[in-house]
Design an enzyme around this catalytic site. Structure first.
Site, PDB file in Angstrom:
ATOM      1  N   GLN A   7       0.838  -1.197   0.000  1.00 39.10           N
ATOM      2  CA  GLN A   7       0.000   0.000   0.000  1.00 39.10           C
ATOM      3  C   GLN A   7       0.873   1.247   0.000  1.00 39.10           C
ATOM      4  OE1 GLN A   7      -3.082   0.169   2.961  1.00 39.10           O
ATOM      5  NE2 GLN A   7      -3.933   2.019   2.090  1.00 39.10           N
ATOM      6  N   PHE A   8       1.220   1.728  -1.194  1.00 43.35           N
ATOM      7  CA  PHE A   8       2.084   2.892  -1.312  1.00 43.35           C
ATOM      8  C   PHE A   8       1.444   4.156  -0.746  1.00 43.35           C
ATOM      9  CE2 PHE A   8      -0.446   3.494  -5.100  1.00 43.35           C
ATOM     10  CZ  PHE A   8      -0.511   4.877  -5.259  1.00 43.35           C
ATOM     11  N   THR A   9       0.129   4.158  -0.595  1.00 42.67           N
ATOM     12  CA  THR A   9      -0.551   5.355  -0.089  1.00 42.67           C
ATOM     13  C   THR A   9      -0.237   5.635   1.379  1.00 42.67           C
ATOM     14  OG1 THR A   9      -2.581   4.139   0.419  1.00 42.67           O
ATOM     15  CG2 THR A   9      -2.431   5.179  -1.771  1.00 42.67           C
TER      16      THR A   9
END
Length: 153
Positions: free
Chosen positions: A78-80
């Site tokens: 989850q790069f967010t």
């Protein structure tokens, strides 16, 4: 590396309507690599997650790890988690590692977890995923580990 852990009663990940990873009681681990991260950072993250005492003991105190309770581990990229919202209303994700590094370190997290824990499921790096979970507690913990700078060459 940035991680967000959720103690869950159950969780699963779907891609295009198909379940690709599922666990019963255990931990849902969202992972985001940052530009300076390396394999050592990923290994230390897994070690920390597997030893975190966030499950109840006989007295109801958070004194047991996911390993102690034989729980599952569901790992999702989850790069967010690297979102920077300080500059306005649209998040910037420049704090996330480039995709090649992010994928390599996500795969390292998975490999290390699988070598250390018997029940590991996962999502798919870069995919549009739907994550379903029942948060137990609720217990949600954020972690951030930095690369070591004290290592000898």
């Amino acid at each position: 590396m940035i991680a967000l852990l959720q103690r869950v009663a159950r969780a699963h990940v779907e891609i295009a309507g198909c379940t690709v990873g599922a666990i019963g009681p255990g931990l849902l681990l969202f992972v985001c690599a940052e530009p300076g991260d390396d394999e050592d950072t990923a290994d230390r993250l897994v070690a920390k997650v597997l030893k975190l005492r966030i499950f109840g003991d006989a007295a109801g105190k958070m004194n047991r790890s996911v390993a102690d309770v034989a729980g599952g581990l569901l790992v999702v990229s989850q790069f967010t988690l690297a979102a920077d919202t300080s500059g306005g209303n649209r998040p910037s994700f420049t704090g996330a590692a480039p995709p090649e590094l992010g994928r390599r370190l996500y795969e390292r997290v998975l490999a290390t977890a699988r070598a250390s824990h018997p029940q590991v499921a996962c999502g798919e790096f870069g995919a549009d995923m739907q994550v379903h979970l029942v948060n137990d507690g609720p217990v949600t913990i954020s972690l951030r580990l930095s690369p070591r700078t004290d290592r000898q060459p």
